[in-house]
Design an enzyme around this catalytic site. Structure first.
Site, PDB file in Angstrom:
ATOM      1  N   ARG A   1     -10.843   8.999  -1.962  1.00 32.43           N
ATOM      2  CA  ARG A   1     -11.684  10.206  -1.820  1.00 32.43           C
ATOM      3  C   ARG A   1     -13.145  10.046  -1.562  1.00 32.43           C
ATOM      4  NH1 ARG A   1      -9.242  14.137  -6.012  1.00 32.43           N
ATOM      5  NH2 ARG A   1      -7.470  12.833  -5.780  1.00 32.43           N
TER       6      ARG A   1
ATOM      7  N   ASP B   1      -0.026   5.223   1.420  1.00 29.56           N
ATOM      8  CA  ASP B   1      -0.709   6.218   2.290  1.00 29.56           C
ATOM      9  C   ASP B   1       0.407   5.140   3.644  1.00 29.56           C
ATOM     10  OD1 ASP B   1      -0.809   8.474   0.715  1.00 29.56           O
ATOM     11  OD2 ASP B   1      -2.374   7.107   0.094  1.00 29.56           O
TER      12      ASP B   1
ATOM     13  N   GLY C   1      -7.387   4.585   3.490  1.00 26.73           N
ATOM     14  CA  GLY C   1      -7.468   2.718   3.051  1.00 26.73           C
ATOM     15  C   GLY C   1      -8.525   3.315   1.829  1.00 26.73           C
TER      16      GLY C   1
ATOM     17  N   SER D   1      -5.674   5.539  -3.527  1.00 24.70           N
ATOM     18  CA  SER D   1      -4.533   7.618  -3.910  1.00 24.70           C
ATOM     19  C   SER D   1      -4.776   7.587  -5.384  1.00 24.70           C
ATOM     20  CB  SER D   1      -3.446   7.656  -3.088  1.00 24.70           C
ATOM     21  OG  SER D   1      -2.770   9.073  -3.733  1.00 24.70           O
ATOM     22  N   LYS D   2      -5.279   8.650  -5.439  1.00 25.80           N
ATOM     23  CA  LYS D   2      -5.158   8.894  -7.653  1.00 25.80           C
ATOM     24  C   LYS D   2      -3.773   9.552  -7.440  1.00 25.80           C
ATOM     25  CE  LYS D   2     -10.132   9.092  -8.990  1.00 25.80           C
ATOM     26  NZ  LYS D   2     -10.610   9.162  -9.556  1.00 25.80           N
ATOM     27  N   ASN D   3      -3.242  10.613  -5.987  1.00 25.67           N
ATOM     28  CA  ASN D   3      -2.131  11.319  -6.348  1.00 25.67           C
ATOM     29  C   ASN D   3      -0.425  10.395  -6.436  1.00 25.67           C
ATOM     30  OD1 ASN D   3      -3.379  13.960  -5.877  1.00 25.67           O
ATOM     31  ND2 ASN D   3      -4.661  13.422  -4.392  1.00 25.67           N
TER      32      ASN D   3
ATOM     33  N   ASP E   1       0.950  -1.388   0.155  1.00 28.23           N
ATOM     34  CA  ASP E   1      -0.379   0.177   0.287  1.00 28.23           C
ATOM     35  C   ASP E   1       0.771   1.388  -0.112  1.00 28.23           C
ATOM     36  OD1 ASP E   1      -2.382   1.391   0.663  1.00 28.23           O
ATOM     37  OD2 ASP E   1      -1.091   1.642   2.500  1.00 28.23           O
TER      38      ASP E   1
ATOM     39  N   ASP F   1      -1.470  -0.108   6.373  1.00 24.60           N
ATOM     40  CA  ASP F   1      -1.557   0.038   7.248  1.00 24.60           C
ATOM     41  C   ASP F   1      -2.740   0.186   7.900  1.00 24.60           C
ATOM     42  OD1 ASP F   1      -2.160   2.333   5.585  1.00 24.60           O
ATOM     43  OD2 ASP F   1      -1.834   3.321   6.894  1.00 24.60           O
TER      44      ASP F   1
END
Ligand code: BG6
Ligand code: MG
Length: 219
Positions: A48, A10, A45, A115-117, A8, A169
Site C-alpha cells: 500500500r 489480488d 503486487g 495485501s494487509k487485507n 498471490d 498476476d
C-alpha cells in the site's frame, strides 16, 4: 518436479484488482490529477505505501510521512467500502476447482500476498481452509519484488523454492518469485508478464493435469 503451489491473492484468487485501482483513482482525483489504468499496472503486487509513492510521483505531489499515512488510510477505507458488499462471487473462475484438484492430489498450497487485507477477505469469502499457510502484508517487512513473502511460504511448506510454482498476476510478483528461486507462472497477458517462466491466461479449466502438461513444455 513441483511439489507445492503458492498463490498471490489480488488478481489470482480474487477479482479485487479493480477495487484497488478505483480507490487509488479516487484519491488521485481528490488530489487533482488523473490516474489511468495503464499507470495502475505498475502498482500491482506492491504494498500500500509503495503504491502511494507511485501515485504521488505521477501527480508530482510532495507529502509528509503523516500526510502519507492519512492518504493510505483514506484509500484503504474506500477499498474496504467496495469489499463491504462482496461475497464469494469475487473468487476468480477456475480457482475453487483447481484448489480442490490440488487437494485431491495431495499437493499442498499456500498464499503469498502483499495485501494487509488478504487474510480478512479470505475468511469473509470462506476460502482459507485448504491453505497450508497464509502470508500477507501483515507478515512481511519487504514488499514484492522482494521474495520475502514467498520464502516464508516455502519455509512453512518445508520445501526448497525450486519445488514450488508461484502463480502471480503482476510483473513485480513474478520478479519476486524468480529472485527467490521459485518456478514462476504468470496469470494474464504474456506481454506484461514476459519475465515469467510460464504464462496462462487464467485458472479457468486449469487442473493438475494441465499443470503437468505446462511444466513438460519447458524443463
Ligand atoms: C497487492 C495488490 O496484492 O496488495 C496491490 O496487487 C495492493 O494493488 C497491495 O496495493 C496492498 O494491498 P492492501 O490491501 O494492503 O492495501
Ligand atoms: Mg496480484
Amino acid at each position: 518436479m513441483i511439489s507445492a503451489c503458492i498463490f498471490d491473492f489480488d488478481g489470482v484468487i480474487v477479482d479485487t484488482a479493480d477495487f484497488h485501482y478505483l480507490s487509488w483513482k479516487r484519491l488521485a482525483i481528490q488530489l487533482g490529477f488523473e490516474f489511468t489504468e495503464s499507470q495502475n499496472e505498475a502498482m500491482k503486487g506492491i504494498s500500500r505505501m509503495d503504491s502511494l509513492d507511485v501515485v504521488l510521483k505521477i501527480g508530482n505531489i510532495k507529502a509528509s510521512p503523516t500526510e502519507k499515512i492519512k492518504m493510505a488510510h483514506v484509500k484503504n477505507e474506500w477499498y474496504k467500502e467496495y469489499l463491504d458488499t462482496v461475497d464469494d462471487s469475487i473468487i476468480l473462475t477456475g480457482v475453487k476447482s483447481f484448489l480442490k484438484d490440488l487437494q485431491s492430489h495431495n499437493i499442498p498450497y499456500a498464499l503469498g500476498s502483499a495485501s494487509k487485507n488478504a487474510g480478512f477477505i479470505m475468511s469473509k469469502i470462506n476460502i482459507s481452509a485448504g491453505f497450508s499457510a497464509i502470508f500477507d502484508g501483515n507478515d512481511t517487512r519487504y514488499s514484492k519484488p522482494h521474495p520475502e513473502v514467498f520464502l516464508k511460504g516455502a519455509s512453512a511448506l518445508q520445501l526448497d523454492p525450486s519445488k514450488i510454482i508461484v502463480f502471480e498476476d503482476s510483473h513485480k510478483g513474478i520478479e519476486a518469485a524468480n529472485t527467490g528461486g521459485f518456478v514462476s507462472c504468470g496469470i494474464g497477458e504474456a506481454d506484461i508478464l514476459y519475465n515469467a517462466k510460464y504464462v496462462i491466461p487464467s485458472l479457468e479449466n486449469f487442473t493438475v493435469d494441465s499443470l503437468h502438461t505446462l511444466l513438460a513444455e519447458k524443463e
